[in-house]
Design an enzyme around this catalytic site. Structure first.
Site, short mmCIF file in Angstrom:
data_model
loop_
_atom_site.label_atom_id
_atom_site.label_comp_id
_atom_site.label_asym_id
_atom_site.label_seq_id
_atom_site.Cartn_x
_atom_site.Cartn_y
_atom_site.Cartn_z
N LYS A 35 0.86 -1.19 0.00
CA LYS A 35 0.00 0.00 0.00
C LYS A 35 0.89 1.23 0.00
CE LYS A 35 -4.16 -1.75 2.06
NZ LYS A 35 -5.14 -1.74 3.13
N ASP B 54 -13.68 -1.20 11.75
CA ASP B 54 -14.25 -1.02 10.42
C ASP B 54 -14.45 -2.38 9.74
OD1 ASP B 54 -15.24 0.26 8.22
OD2 ASP B 54 -13.30 0.96 7.46
#
Ligand code: ADP
Length: 638
Positions: A411, A502
């Protein structure tokens, strides 16, 4: 007993005699209970359904109830056909929210009904017994369940085998099943020392029960009551605890020193290792998904072996007899698991082959960053090769890459997208979290800009895309396995006091061999975008958020549990968006009014009950992941 006379509605087609007859039948007791399917056909799946039961002087009927709709009768048992009505006393986990089972035996069928509390169960059993006491009844009955081809009480394998306990047509099994607050003299009836682990915290309601602390061990003193077991804590205090809050440990479960034991390994991974070994009788003992239970996985080349298609690995659960002996094959009982393994190393004795070659994990090949020492999460950019883009997210682009001979996902953190210093502080903890159902964070590359995070690579991308792309082609087993995978990862995170914040199908990824792993745990804390982090923001994940998160941003393990309920809903709708076409404000309003997502068509009743449990208004009424895992595992085979 109710004396009310009920005038049943009579259709014009009914004969005069029938209507008179119907008007004479008197309702004795009625109410909503859960029934287990009777599995009249061998192939019919097992399920648990809420039904409206009515007992009258002629029969026992059960009907489907839909809000605003007429009752639809689903079954009717003539009372004259009933041969036995009795409570079921079992310490098996019950996969529905009503935990008080009783049985109605009629013709050649066993109907298991689950009441919400013991009082209610007693009322039904008493009423049914009263109405059937003059029937031709059983002289003996089975006090425990028929399950997986066996009576759990006497281990007979014939379903219609004569019972093992005297049946009394009046009164009920008071000796075995006490009301919710059991009498204190029962406490010390078991003499052998057995250990249990608390699956979640429990606060006592009276002065005879004991508080439980999650993951703590207790001595089990008495397990004869169906709901309340007596345990002793480390300070010597004894008391009752609800048995669904604890799991029994095997008396000798420290097997780490045995080469045949692999602790944290999935069924799929076990199969891969054994097949790779490719030796007749290659085997291992591993933890089953059911807490405190062990499975022996063994590889065979035997032709025509009765194993699953394309698999030469057979899995046997190590079972415990009523006398606390261990066995794989019923005739061969042992007081410890190592003795049992040693015996089967020399004798197949009912197994597909004898246990010849213990197989263990090749620890050298593991990339487990838990072996990293502090600060060693820094990835050397020279060791990292970047490849093509595989996606993009909140923090920026995600690229495929290579690191130390492994495929990784990298990422690339866009400038201003992440609070980098805070993340670096937390990185050590995050790289140390290591579980087969978590997408592993291997490390970070902080010396160059942009900073990049190096993760385990997941071939099949995000679960939400995976589900949508395979709509209509996913089996019930696959859907349940997805929920199990994620509940395992979440139970692990919570046992490390880590909150995800989340959890959603979009934040789970699918591996090459279809395993689902949880990703992005705790990452929202480092997002520098108010639209995402503030509950007022447009990107805030409202539809996965619990009421206390929406109102006060109060994240906890129980807000993760709420999100897991929505996650299960996503799985069983094959990737639909929850509350599709509803604005966030409408969702909040509906939640406040107690409205919840509807049962997905593909979700079995037992799974829907778990979803609703996750969506309890009060966080403390929601289950823990340990408990969810336990309940889900009991719905799967092993
Ligand atoms: P962010 O955390 O920046 O929001 P995501 O985790 O949502 O990014 O990733 C965006 C996309 O990149 C995912 O939908 C997925 O397709 C791909 N991706 C992310 N992590 C991995 C991974 N570990 N392996 C393979 N693909 C990944």
């Amino acid at each position: 007993m109710l004396k009310e006379v009920v005038y049943l509605s009579v259709s014009t087609q009914e004969t005069h005699m029938e209507s008179v007859f119907a008007m004479l039948s008197r309702v004795i007791i009625k109410g909503t209970l859960i029934k287990k399917s009777q599995q009249k056909r061998r192939t019919s799946p097992c399920n648990y359904k809420e039904r409206f039961f009515v007992l009258n002087t002629q029969d026992l009927t059960y009907s489907e109830q839909r809000p605003g709709k007429k009752l639809i009768q689903k079954g009717c048992i003539e009372l004259s056909r009933i041969k036995c009505v009795e409570m079921v006393c079992s310490d098996l986990p019950i996969p529905c929210c009503n935990k008080y089972p009783f049985q109605v035996v009629h013709d050649n069928y066993y109907l298991y009904i689950f009441a919400p509390d013991n009082d209610c169960r007693q009322k039904w059993v008493r009423a049914l017994k009263e109405e059937t006491k003059c029937n031709e009844l059983f002289s003996k009955y089975h006090p425990n369940f028929w399950m997986e081809g066996k009576w759990k009480c006497c281990y007979q394998t014939e379903k219609m085998a004569t019972g093992c306990q005297e049946y009394s047509p009046v009164g009920y099994a008071t000796k075995k099943c006490l009301p919710p607050t059991p009498d204190t003299e029962r406490r010390l009836s078991d003499t052998s020392q057995r250990m249990v682990i608390a699956l979640q915290d429990y606060s006592p309601h009276g002065n005879t029960d004991l508080p439980l602390q999650k993951d703590q061990e207790y001595i089990l003193l008495d397990s004869s009551h169906p709901d309340w077991w007596t345990v002793q804590d480390s300070r010597g205090n004894t008391g009752f605890v609800p048995c669904i809050y604890i799991a029994e440990k095997s008396p000798c479960n420290n097997f780490n020193r045995f080469e045949w034991y692999i602790k944290d390994i999935t069924r799929r991974r076990a199969e891969e290792l054994l097949i790779k070994e490719n030796k007749e009788g290659a085997f291992m003992v591993r933890d089953s998904r059911l807490a405190g239970v062990y499975t022996v996985s063994v590889f065979t080349k035997a032709p025509g072996s009765n194993v699953e298609k394309n698999s030469q690995v057979k899995h046997y659960q190590i079972r415990e007899s009523v006398t606390s002996m261990f066995y794989l094959a019923e005739k061969y009982l042992f007081s410890t698991i190592p003795e049992l393994i040693q015996y089967h190393q020399h004798n197949a004795a009912g197994l597909i082959t004898r246990l010849r070659h213990p197989v263990s994990l090749d620890k050298e090949s593991s990339l487990n960053p838990a072996e990293h020492s502090e600060g060693q999460w820094e990835v050397d950019p020279l060791e990292l090769t970047l490849g093509e883009e595989v996606g993009s997210g909140q923090f920026g682009l995600v690229l495929q890459g290579q690191w130390r001979g492994h495929r990784v996902a990298v990422k690339m953190v866009r400038e201003g997208a992440m609070s980098e210093e805070d993340f670096k502080d937390e990185a050590r903890v995050m790289t140390m979290l290591s579980h087969s159902k978590l997408v592993q964070l291997y490390g970070l590359c902080t010396h160059h800009s942009p900073m990049c995070l190096v993760f385990e690579f997941m071939d099949q991308g995000s679960l939400s895309d995976f589900l949508r792309a395979r709509r209509g082609r996913l089996s019930q087993d696959t859907l349940l396995a997805m929920c199990l995978d994620v509940s395992e990862a979440m139970a692990y995170l919570h046992s490390n006091n880590f909150i995800h914040r989340d959890l959603a199908a979009r934040n789970c990824l699918v591996s090459e061999n279809n395993e689902v792993k949880v990703s992005d745990f705790g990452m929202t804390r480092f997002v520098l975008d108010d639209q995402y982090t503030s509950s007022q923001g447009s990107k805030f994940p409202f539809k996965w958020s619990s009421p206390e998160v929406i109102k006060y941003s109060k994240f906890s393990s129980k807000s993760d549990v709420w999100a897991f309920g929505v996650f299960m809903w996503e799985v069983y709708t094959e990737g639909r968006l929850p509350y599709e076409n509803q604005a966030n404000s409408e969702v909040v309003e509906a939640l406040n009014a107690g409205v919840r997502l509807l049962k997905p068509r593909l979700a079995p009743e037992a799974v829907h009950i778990l979803m609703e449990w996750c969506w309890k208004e009060k966080p403390e009424q929601r289950p823990s992941f340990a408990l969810l895992l336990h309940e889900l595992a009991s719905l799967s085979d092993l």
